[in-house]
Scaffold this active site. Structure first.
Site, PDB file in Angstrom:
ATOM      1  N   ASP A 142       4.947  -8.146   2.245  1.00  0.00           N
ATOM      2  CA  ASP A 142       4.865  -7.360   3.479  1.00  0.00           C
ATOM      3  C   ASP A 142       6.195  -6.655   3.773  1.00  0.00           C
ATOM      4  O   ASP A 142       7.168  -6.775   3.014  1.00  0.00           O
ATOM      5  CB  ASP A 142       4.448  -8.314   4.620  1.00  0.00           C
ATOM      6  CG  ASP A 142       3.568  -7.650   5.670  1.00  0.00           C
ATOM      7  OD1 ASP A 142       3.582  -6.415   5.766  1.00  0.00           O
ATOM      8  OD2 ASP A 142       2.881  -8.386   6.409  1.00  0.00           O
ATOM      9  N   GLU A 175       3.502  -2.195   2.289  1.00  0.00           N
ATOM     10  CA  GLU A 175       4.484  -1.503   3.156  1.00  0.00           C
ATOM     11  C   GLU A 175       3.830  -0.409   3.985  1.00  0.00           C
ATOM     12  O   GLU A 175       4.502   0.474   4.514  1.00  0.00           O
ATOM     13  CB  GLU A 175       5.743  -1.084   2.395  1.00  0.00           C
ATOM     14  CG  GLU A 175       5.614  -0.052   1.326  1.00  0.00           C
ATOM     15  CD  GLU A 175       5.360   1.345   1.850  1.00  0.00           C
ATOM     16  OE1 GLU A 175       4.180   1.727   1.828  1.00  0.00           O
ATOM     17  OE2 GLU A 175       6.290   2.038   2.249  1.00  0.00           O
ATOM     18  N   TRP A 176       2.504  -0.498   4.112  1.00  0.00           N
ATOM     19  CA  TRP A 176       1.720   0.287   5.071  1.00  0.00           C
ATOM     20  C   TRP A 176       1.738   1.795   4.797  1.00  0.00           C
ATOM     21  O   TRP A 176       1.479   2.615   5.700  1.00  0.00           O
ATOM     22  CB  TRP A 176       2.182   0.006   6.514  1.00  0.00           C
ATOM     23  CG  TRP A 176       2.452  -1.427   6.797  1.00  0.00           C
ATOM     24  CD1 TRP A 176       1.656  -2.477   6.448  1.00  0.00           C
ATOM     25  CD2 TRP A 176       3.590  -1.996   7.451  1.00  0.00           C
ATOM     26  NE1 TRP A 176       2.224  -3.651   6.855  1.00  0.00           N
ATOM     27  CE2 TRP A 176       3.406  -3.387   7.470  1.00  0.00           C
ATOM     28  CE3 TRP A 176       4.756  -1.454   8.032  1.00  0.00           C
ATOM     29  CZ2 TRP A 176       4.338  -4.264   8.036  1.00  0.00           C
ATOM     30  CZ3 TRP A 176       5.678  -2.332   8.606  1.00  0.00           C
ATOM     31  CH2 TRP A 176       5.467  -3.709   8.599  1.00  0.00           C
ATOM     32  N   GLY A 177       2.100   2.167   3.552  1.00  0.00           N
ATOM     33  CA  GLY A 177       2.060   3.588   3.192  1.00  0.00           C
ATOM     34  C   GLY A 177       3.231   4.391   3.722  1.00  0.00           C
ATOM     35  O   GLY A 177       3.266   5.611   3.568  1.00  0.00           O
ATOM     36  N   ASP A 197      -2.389  -1.604   9.723  1.00  0.00           N
ATOM     37  CA  ASP A 197      -3.453  -2.615   9.644  1.00  0.00           C
ATOM     38  C   ASP A 197      -4.814  -2.102  10.092  1.00  0.00           C
ATOM     39  O   ASP A 197      -4.922  -1.285  10.994  1.00  0.00           O
ATOM     40  CB  ASP A 197      -3.088  -3.812  10.524  1.00  0.00           C
ATOM     41  CG  ASP A 197      -1.986  -4.641   9.910  1.00  0.00           C
ATOM     42  OD1 ASP A 197      -1.433  -4.223   8.871  1.00  0.00           O
ATOM     43  OD2 ASP A 197      -1.668  -5.700  10.466  1.00  0.00           O
TER      44      ASP A 197
HETATM   45  C1  GLA Z   1       1.208  -7.283   8.585  1.00  0.00           C
HETATM   46  C2  GLA Z   1       0.218  -6.987   7.461  1.00  0.00           C
HETATM   47  C3  GLA Z   1      -1.080  -7.718   7.732  1.00  0.00           C
HETATM   48  C4  GLA Z   1      -0.809  -9.212   7.839  1.00  0.00           C
HETATM   49  C5  GLA Z   1       0.230  -9.485   8.907  1.00  0.00           C
HETATM   50  C6  GLA Z   1       0.695 -10.937   8.890  1.00  0.00           C
HETATM   51  O1  GLA Z   1       0.777  -6.743   9.795  1.00  0.00           O
HETATM   52  O2  GLA Z   1       0.014  -5.607   7.345  1.00  0.00           O
HETATM   53  O3  GLA Z   1      -2.030  -7.446   6.716  1.00  0.00           O
HETATM   54  O4  GLA Z   1      -0.369  -9.685   6.586  1.00  0.00           O
HETATM   55  O5  GLA Z   1       1.388  -8.676   8.731  1.00  0.00           O
HETATM   56  O6  GLA Z   1       1.654 -11.211   9.861  1.00  0.00           O
END
Ligand code: GLA
Length: 402
Positions: A142, A175-177, A197
């Site tokens: 993450d 890393e969410w893009g 997310d």
């Molecule tokens: C981030 C990730 C999620 C999850 C949470 C856990 O938000 O994007 O998918 O793993 O952390 O805290």
């Protein structure tokens, strides 16, 4: 000489090949249980993944998400939370393996995970070694608390650490893009998150100060333009599934179909101890899973959009295509398919053409589980089909001889 050799080895550290020739499939604790996990629960989940046939349908990874961690020991090695995982991760991995499943674990490139547990920053090689010793098979990594670090450097560092640790561990980048990992991460990870997310809703945004979570349709729209970066061994990850977590059955069906059209990793996020027949029939749909797992490994694409209907195609092995009409409207729509309108070439990736003028395809409806004619017959009968609101019609088109 030895020094030179050792340096070369580390510099050339590569991710493990062959771990994700098709999109990874499994289950992860976050969407349903968030931080509330413990070894009892995970063992029961393992049992249920076998009993309910999920493992045999292809869901082989059982992934712990955030909050399994305890403190670091005096030498800096990470330990499991002594109250939640008193038997330790090695024992859990052994149990999960005894069920024919693989174990996934979670960490973060920063100093702390998103749930405030110890992150891997400064401990990358130690953590990779510890996971390998425990028998871990998958790492989701993450991006919280990462303000002062460089994404490419951080993810390559963990990739190299995993390599040196010596156990094939699938590397799932989260890393969410933000730094457009699709542009640089094919050599780094086996999959990368493309967005923030997912939010358990079909068509909405969950707005917080400083961050947002996205519904199914919002995430789908954010995949635009990314398909050319995905392929065997390196997949776009539009986040884990919410199927079975309370959306309507038609929405769950549309969600699962679209993730399959996208060749997305299929990581379940529901309570598999307690599933309705409807949920099971969605996530165990063999023919839809086969679209997702097709060996050609080409992500599908939206060919056109009209009146809230989207028309998607995905080239499959052996000259076949998957075809999906997604109805984004709340109300149902009827539509008469004229396959000649869908004569197209996938210029961007596969270079394949549908050639409806010269090829007749047998049509299998993947949700009704029946053959519904051929493309040539359908063009003669001109029968309208109904697509309920927030739902799909999904076909496999199998090329017949000309
Ligand atoms: C981030 C990730 C999620 C999850 C949470 C856990 O938000 O994007 O998918 O793993 O952390 O805290």
């Amino acid at each position: 000489m030895l020094v030179v050799l050792a340096t070369t080895l580390v510099l050339n550290a590569q991710k493990y090949e062959g771990l994700a020739d098709t999109p990874p499939m499994g289950w992860n604790s976050w969407n349903k249980f968030s931080c509330n996990i413990n070894e009892e629960l995970i063992r029961v989940i393992a049992d249920k993944m076998v009993e309910t046939g999920l493992r045999d349908a292809g869901y082989i990874y059982l992934n712990l998400d955030d909050c399994w961690h305890g403190p670091r020991d005096k030498d800096g090695f990470i330990t499991a939370d002594p109250e939640r995982f008193p038997s330790g991760i090695k024992a859990l991995a052994d149990y999960v393996h005894s069920k024919g499943l693989k174990l996934g674990i979670y960490s973060d490139a920063g100093r702390k995970t998103c749930g405030g547990r110890p992150g891997s920053f400064g401990h990358e090689y130690q953590d990779a070694l510890q996971y390998a010793r425990w028998g871990v098979d998958y790492l989701k990594y993450d991006w919280c608390e990462s303000e002062d670090i460089n994404p490419k450097g951080a993810y390559n560092l963990m990739r190299d650490a995993l390599r040196v640790a010596g156990r094939p561990i699938l590397f799932s980048m989260c890393e969410w893009g933000q730094s457009k990992p699709w542009l640089w991460a094919a050599e780094t990870g086996h999959m990368w998150r493309t967005t923030g997310d997912i939010y358990n809703c079909f068509d909405c945004i969950d707005q917080h100060p400083g961050w947002k979570a996205y519904g199914v349709l919002q995430i789908l729209d954010m995949q635009e333009g990314l398909r050319k970066y995905a392929g065997p061994g390196h997949w776009n990850d539009p986040d884990m599934l919410e199927v079975g977590n309370g959306q309507k059955q038609n929405e769950d069906r549309a969600h699962f179909s679209m993730w399959s059209m996208l060749a997305a990793p299929l990581i379940l996020g529901n309570d598999v101890r307690n599933m309705s027949e409807e949920t099971k029939s969605i996530i165990k749909n063999k023919e839809v899973i086969a679209v997702n797992q097709d060996r050609l490994g080409v992500q599908g694409f939206k060919f056109k959009k009209e009146d809230g209907l989207e028309f998607w195609f995905k080239p499959l092995e052996g000259g076949d295509w998957a075809f999906c009409i997604l109805n984004r409207n709340k109300e149902s729509r009827s539509y008469t398919i004229n396959w000649m309108d869908f004569n197209l070439t996938d210029e961007e990736v596969s270079k394949r053409s549908t050639n409806f003028d010269t090829i007749d395809y047998r049509i299998n409806d993947l949700w009704w589980h029946k053959e519904v004619g051929t493309t040539r017959n359908q063009m003669k009968t001109k029968k309208a089909i109904e697509i309920p609101g927030h739902d799909v019609v999904m076909y496999r088109l199998s090329a017949m001889s000309r």
